[in-house]
Design a protein around this motif. Structure first.
Motif, PDB file in Angstrom:
ATOM      1  N   PRO A   1       4.978  -2.328  -6.738  1.00 27.53           N
ATOM      2  CA  PRO A   1       6.148  -3.460  -5.020  1.00 27.53           C
ATOM      3  C   PRO A   1       5.538  -4.748  -4.989  1.00 27.53           C
ATOM      4  O   PRO A   1       4.861  -5.199  -6.084  1.00 27.53           O
ATOM      5  CB  PRO A   1       5.393  -2.558  -3.994  1.00 27.53           C
TER       6      PRO A   1
ATOM      7  N   GLY B   1      -0.706  -4.167  -2.659  1.00 27.10           N
ATOM      8  CA  GLY B   1      -2.184  -4.308  -1.981  1.00 27.10           C
ATOM      9  C   GLY B   1      -3.226  -3.471  -2.544  1.00 27.10           C
ATOM     10  O   GLY B   1      -2.781  -1.774  -3.385  1.00 27.10           O
TER      11      GLY B   1
ATOM     12  N   GLU C   1      -4.454   0.664   5.706  1.00 30.96           N
ATOM     13  CA  GLU C   1      -3.422   0.841   4.307  1.00 30.96           C
ATOM     14  C   GLU C   1      -1.876   0.937   4.420  1.00 30.96           C
ATOM     15  O   GLU C   1      -1.550  -0.286   3.957  1.00 30.96           O
ATOM     16  CB  GLU C   1      -3.003   2.474   4.161  1.00 30.96           C
TER      17      GLU C   1
ATOM     18  N   LYS D   1      -0.704  -3.106   2.706  1.00 31.49           N
ATOM     19  CA  LYS D   1       0.162  -3.212   1.329  1.00 31.49           C
ATOM     20  C   LYS D   1      -0.701  -1.864   1.386  1.00 31.49           C
ATOM     21  O   LYS D   1       0.105  -1.900  -0.470  1.00 31.49           O
ATOM     22  CB  LYS D   1       0.442  -4.376   0.966  1.00 31.49           C
ATOM     23  N   VAL D   2      -1.564  -1.272   1.102  1.00 30.43           N
ATOM     24  CA  VAL D   2      -1.562  -0.108  -0.353  1.00 30.43           C
ATOM     25  C   VAL D   2      -1.219   0.921   0.104  1.00 30.43           C
ATOM     26  O   VAL D   2      -0.516   1.218  -1.009  1.00 30.43           O
ATOM     27  CB  VAL D   2      -2.759   0.160  -0.069  1.00 30.43           C
TER      28      VAL D   2
ATOM     29  N   GLU E   1       2.334   0.655   0.179  1.00 31.74           N
ATOM     30  CA  GLU E   1       3.669   0.040  -0.857  1.00 31.74           C
ATOM     31  C   GLU E   1       3.189   1.058  -2.441  1.00 31.74           C
ATOM     32  O   GLU E   1       4.126   1.193  -2.707  1.00 31.74           O
ATOM     33  CB  GLU E   1       3.949  -0.896  -1.141  1.00 31.74           C
ATOM     34  N   VAL E   2       1.255   0.235  -2.318  1.00 30.14           N
ATOM     35  CA  VAL E   2       1.359   1.094  -4.154  1.00 30.14           C
ATOM     36  C   VAL E   2       1.136   2.554  -3.969  1.00 30.14           C
ATOM     37  O   VAL E   2       2.003   2.975  -4.982  1.00 30.14           O
ATOM     38  CB  VAL E   2       0.077   0.478  -3.583  1.00 30.14           C
ATOM     39  N   MET E   3       1.100   3.147  -2.915  1.00 30.59           N
ATOM     40  CA  MET E   3       0.613   4.592  -2.241  1.00 30.59           C
ATOM     41  C   MET E   3       2.069   5.751  -3.190  1.00 30.59           C
ATOM     42  O   MET E   3       2.451   6.721  -3.807  1.00 30.59           O
ATOM     43  CB  MET E   3       0.266   5.516  -1.404  1.00 30.59           C
ATOM     44  N   VAL E   4       3.235   5.377  -2.552  1.00 34.67           N
ATOM     45  CA  VAL E   4       4.071   5.667  -2.065  1.00 34.67           C
ATOM     46  C   VAL E   4       4.809   6.690  -3.409  1.00 34.67           C
ATOM     47  O   VAL E   4       5.296   6.587  -3.203  1.00 34.67           O
ATOM     48  CB  VAL E   4       4.954   5.410  -0.965  1.00 34.67           C
ATOM     49  N   SER E   5       5.108   5.416  -4.301  1.00 35.64           N
ATOM     50  CA  SER E   5       5.335   5.928  -5.102  1.00 35.64           C
ATOM     51  C   SER E   5       4.730   6.943  -6.449  1.00 35.64           C
ATOM     52  O   SER E   5       5.033   7.441  -7.207  1.00 35.64           O
ATOM     53  CB  SER E   5       5.778   4.613  -5.825  1.00 35.64           C
ATOM     54  N   SER E   6       3.306   6.995  -5.768  1.00 30.09           N
ATOM     55  CA  SER E   6       2.972   7.937  -6.720  1.00 30.09           C
ATOM     56  C   SER E   6       2.714   9.717  -5.972  1.00 30.09           C
ATOM     57  O   SER E   6       2.134  10.238  -5.968  1.00 30.09           O
ATOM     58  CB  SER E   6       1.811   7.726  -7.252  1.00 30.09           C
ATOM     59  N   VAL E   7       2.667   9.883  -4.621  1.00 30.52           N
ATOM     60  CA  VAL E   7       2.208  10.223  -3.573  1.00 30.52           C
ATOM     61  C   VAL E   7       3.068   9.890  -2.731  1.00 30.52           C
ATOM     62  O   VAL E   7       3.928   9.646  -2.154  1.00 30.52           O
ATOM     63  CB  VAL E   7       1.112  10.357  -3.064  1.00 30.52           C
TER      64      VAL E   7
ATOM     65  N   PHE F   1       6.941   2.038   6.520  1.00 31.70           N
ATOM     66  CA  PHE F   1       7.764   0.823   5.828  1.00 31.70           C
ATOM     67  C   PHE F   1       8.816   0.084   6.941  1.00 31.70           C
ATOM     68  O   PHE F   1       9.214  -0.995   6.458  1.00 31.70           O
ATOM     69  CB  PHE F   1       9.130   1.397   5.169  1.00 31.70           C
TER      70      PHE F   1
ATOM     71  N   TYR G   1      15.809  10.639  11.346  1.00 31.97           N
ATOM     72  CA  TYR G   1      16.386  10.338   9.960  1.00 31.97           C
ATOM     73  C   TYR G   1      15.749  11.025   9.035  1.00 31.97           C
ATOM     74  O   TYR G   1      15.301  11.789   8.761  1.00 31.97           O
ATOM     75  CB  TYR G   1      15.244   9.369   9.339  1.00 31.97           C
ATOM     76  N   LYS G   2      16.719  10.904   7.564  1.00 28.42           N
ATOM     77  CA  LYS G   2      16.936  11.409   6.207  1.00 28.42           C
ATOM     78  C   LYS G   2      16.171  10.174   6.022  1.00 28.42           C
ATOM     79  O   LYS G   2      16.265   8.932   6.179  1.00 28.42           O
ATOM     80  CB  LYS G   2      18.494  11.111   6.147  1.00 28.42           C
ATOM     81  N   TYR G   3      15.976  11.382   4.784  1.00 24.21           N
ATOM     82  CA  TYR G   3      14.087  10.016   4.139  1.00 24.21           C
ATOM     83  C   TYR G   3      14.775   9.306   3.163  1.00 24.21           C
ATOM     84  O   TYR G   3      16.518   9.660   3.070  1.00 24.21           O
ATOM     85  CB  TYR G   3      13.282  11.251   3.468  1.00 24.21           C
TER      86      TYR G   3
END
Lengths: 314, 439
Positions: free
Chosen positions: A80, A84, B206, B210-211, B213-219, B420, B437-439
């Motif tokens: 992204p 971080g 987190e 911005k950790v 942001e990195v995490m949500v793509s895999s978890v 987000f 909200y719809k996800y």
């Protein structure tokens, strides 16, 4: 070309504004695909939809021939723009943690990480804390973590920000090497020169809509506007004399401040040859009265096309 | 599930390796034991010091009957001037008993060189009072007075037993019940607050790092949230288990050093009870017997420890999910205050009701608040040592579990949207809107 991703008519609305409005695009397998657009155009939303972080209100995303499902997520690596690391964790430990979350077994992750750390010459960082690293250093670690599980699709959002030119180049080479190994790359950036260097296809999104899509070469050529640069021996006077009566218009460099249209040497001129005229006629006329050093079509830069497209002057 | 375990593992490692964790884990039981045993220690130390008091008895009838105790030695002197003239070293004070002390009992004076203590004063007052009483009684010319007095002297010791269903009476110790009810329910309150906050701060960190942001793509965000909550829960349970082991070890060591009686005296001193029980030695013995039978009863231990774990884990999970949702909505810790109200308010109410539930463990207030899942972990914990009907316990736990699941799902939805959202301070109303909200 075989496609890896097809986005069909995707619309996503947030409270108060539409982030994506009926966007469709196709990403060929093995391409480096540039996703361009001004800030707030909807690129990040599109990337999040492809990542399944968020879902579209309408429309479908196809991945490898089937509708995108949670099972596809491990096949995607995403770096992204806002990224971080945990500040208090050690670099190696943290890289391992993220790799395990991508589904790599620990031993395999260690093996691959060692390999990448060697490649980037950062082995001695393994036991350092992230807080000791500079921004560029941290970005390297993040890049490694993104590509480590060798996904089919790699998404890089502004990957070069924070890098010096040497490291940016290193990264560029690695991205192209991954492409050569079979990965498909989506590349989102504002840096148009890097787009020209690495992308073979692009989509330009502006105000939630796809306004320009296609192969980079085709797009640049088709937006050339039939402008040619000709250079002769003996200076501009000879050229002007030769061009008298040719079926073309001489473009004055003072007409526009556009860098691509400006004259590169005193013995050169830019011409506009309308579509219905034969280029050979013009070449013949020049050739008959002056000794021609070069004749080439002026292909606009991506920067140029971007600015004109966003301004609606394409 | 695999990813949740990986995330929980990281959380556990991060917190359990911190110096502050090791610090509090070791210090808390020491502090706890210190509170319990310092009074016992002090008693031991105190009894070593002898206080010499010079008695100037102008009535002549009191001094001969005064006797030395462990802490006080009495010497006599003829006049106040003579007493004042003697060497002051080692002398605690001068006791002047008036000539008319039999008719005017307030004509007694204690002049001290150092500050006086309540125990010395009450010893002197007790001795003089009983001498005068006895002198007066002997004035009535009762034969065999000493035998009568000896046979009259009584010390009542109250044995308390709770009636179990089926009619068998079981000895119970209300002192122990009060202590356990208070300590355990307060621990639950503290743990929920402490560890819930840890979850919230972790989420905020987190997000601002911005950790996320990195995490949500895999978890999935839900896995991220649950991993964090469970990881910190395992830190808490580890800490708790270490404490139990620590307290048991130190406790048995302390028993060996001080002996059971002093320890018990110390616990009584620590509990807010009538100081009279301190001197009533026979009462102590029966209380001790009840206490020992109670704390060695496996069913009792199981009920208390099991109940504690169930309510701690259930209450923590419920509140941690809410803490996580709040943490996801803000960019930094300073912005949480108004969103935290729905978390802190029920916890505080639980604490207040708990205090009244300790006095009346089966009252209406205690019953209802031990059913409401937001207060039940604290209030029910205060009721458990006294014994609670099985159906009440079961219903309370069931309600807690159902609510926990509902809150976790709701919090997960808020969390997903919240992580987000940057740059704005949402209100509670907005938070609830996010859940739809719809996800």
């Amino acid at each position: 070309m075989e496609e890896l991703i097809r986005v069909e008519n995707v619309t996503k609305t947030f409270v108060g504004h539409t982030a994506l409005d009926g966007v469709s695009l196709t990403i060929p397998r093995g391409a480096v695909y540039g996703l361009l657009g001004p800030n707030g155009a909807g690129k990040t939303t599109l990337i999040r939809i492809i990542n399944r972080i968020t879902a579209p209100d309408r429309g479908t995303v196809w991945f490898d021939g089937h509708p995108l499902s949670p099972a596809d997520v491990p096949n995607i690596g995403y770096l992204p723009e806002e990224r971080g690391l945990y500040k208090n964790m050690k670099v190696g430990e943290q890289a391992l943690y993220f790799s395990q979350l991508k589904g790599l077994p620990r031993a395999e992750a260690v093996r691959r990480l060692r390999h990448w750390f060697m490649k980037f010459g950062i082995e001695e960082w393994w036991n350092k804390k992230v807080s000791e690293l500079s921004k560029g250093m941290a970005q390297k670690v993040q890049f490694i973590v993104t590509v480590l599980h060798e996904p089919k699709l790699l998404i890089f959002d502004e990957p070069f920000s924070g890098f010096d030119p040497i490291n940016a180049n290193l990264l560029k080479q690695e991205i192209l090497a991954l492409r050569d190994k079979g990965a498909t790359v989506i590349f989102s950036t504002h840096n148009m020169s890097s787009v020209e260097e690495v992308c073979d296809h692009i989509t330009l999104i502006n105000k939630s809509k796809n306004i320009l899509s296609g192969s980079l070469a085709d797009i640049r050529r088709s937006h050339g506007g039939n402008i040619f640069e000709v250079e002769v021996r003996g200076g501009r006077e000879a050229l002007l004399k030769a061009l008298a009566g040719a079926p073309c218009t001489i473009l004055d460099s003072t007409l526009g401040d556009d860098e691509a249209l400006s004259l590169s040497s005193p013995s050169a001129l830019k011409l506009h040859i309308p579509n219905d005229e034969d280029i050979r006629d013009v070449v013949n006329i020049i050739n008959n009265s002056a000794s021609m050093r070069s004749f080439r079509e002026v292909i606009p830069s991506m920067n140029d096309i971007f600015i004109r497209a966003v301004a609606g002057k394409l | 599930m695999g990813k949740i375990a990986i995330i929980a593992g990281r959380e556990f490692n991060e917190h359990a390796r911190k110096k502050s964790f090791i610090f509090t884990t070791i210090l808390m039981p020491i502090a706890f034991l210190a509170i319990m045993f310092i009074p016992a220690l002090m008693m031991n130390v105190q009894s070593d010091a002898k206080h010499e008091i010079v008695v100037v008895d102008q009535s002549g009838k009191i001094a001969p009957n005064m006797y030395d105790t462990e802490a006080i030695t009495f010497t006599t002197s003829q006049t106040k001037e003579e007493a004042l003239a003697t060497d002051k070293s080692g002398i605690f004070g001068i006791l002047i008993i008036g000539e008319d002390v039999f008719t005017n009992p307030s004509n007694v004076q204690l002049l001290t060189y150092e500050s006086s203590t309540i125990s010395i004063e009450s010893e002197i007052v007790g001795q003089i009072s009983s001498i005068i009483e006895r002198e007066k009684l002997s004035g009535y010319n009762i034969t065999n007075l000493d035998e009568i007095l000896a046979s009259v002297q009584t010390s009542v010791s109250l044995k308390v037993a709770s009636l179990e269903e089926g009619g068998t009476a079981k000895e119970s110790s209300s002192m122990l019940n009060i202590a356990l009810a208070y300590i355990l329910s307060f621990l639950i309150y503290m743990f929920i607050f402490l560890y819930g906050n840890m979850v919230m701060q972790g989420v905020i960190e987190e997000k601002s790092n911005k950790v996320m942001e990195v995490m949500v793509s895999s978890v999935r965000p839900f896995e991220l949230m649950m991993g964090k909550i469970l990881g910190i829960a395992s830190v808490a349970v580890t800490q708790f288990v270490i404490w139990i082991v620590f307290i048991l070890l130190l406790g048995s060591a302390a028993m060996g050093i001080f002996g059971v009686n002093e320890m018990l005296a110390a616990t009584t001193a620590a509990a807010p009870l009538d100081p009279a029980t301190l001197t009533a030695a026979p009462a102590m013995d029966s209380d001790l017997a009840a206490l020992l039978t109670t704390i060695t009863d496996p069913a009792y231990i199981l009920r208390i420890l099991g109940g504690f774990l169930i309510y701690f884990v259930g209450g923590y999970l419920l509140y941690a999910a809410m803490f996580a949702a709040v943490g996801s909505a803000v960019d930094n810790v300073k912005d949480v205050s108004n969103l935290q109200l729905p978390i802190t308010l029920p916890l505080m109410i639980g604490l207040f009701v708990m205090i009244s539930a300790m006095q009346e463990p089966h009252g209406t207030l205690a019953f209802w608040f031990s059913m409401i899942p937001f207060t039940s972990p604290i209030v029910m914990m205060a009721r458990l040592p006294y014994g609670v009907p099985a159906w009440e316990f079961g219903l309370s736990v069931a309600l807690l579990v159902v609510t926990f699941v509902a809150i976790v799902l709701l919090a997960g939805k808020i969390y997903r949207v919240g992580v987000f959202m940057y740059g704005k301070k949402p209100t509670l109303k907005e938070l609830l809107k996010w859940a739809r909200y719809k996800y």
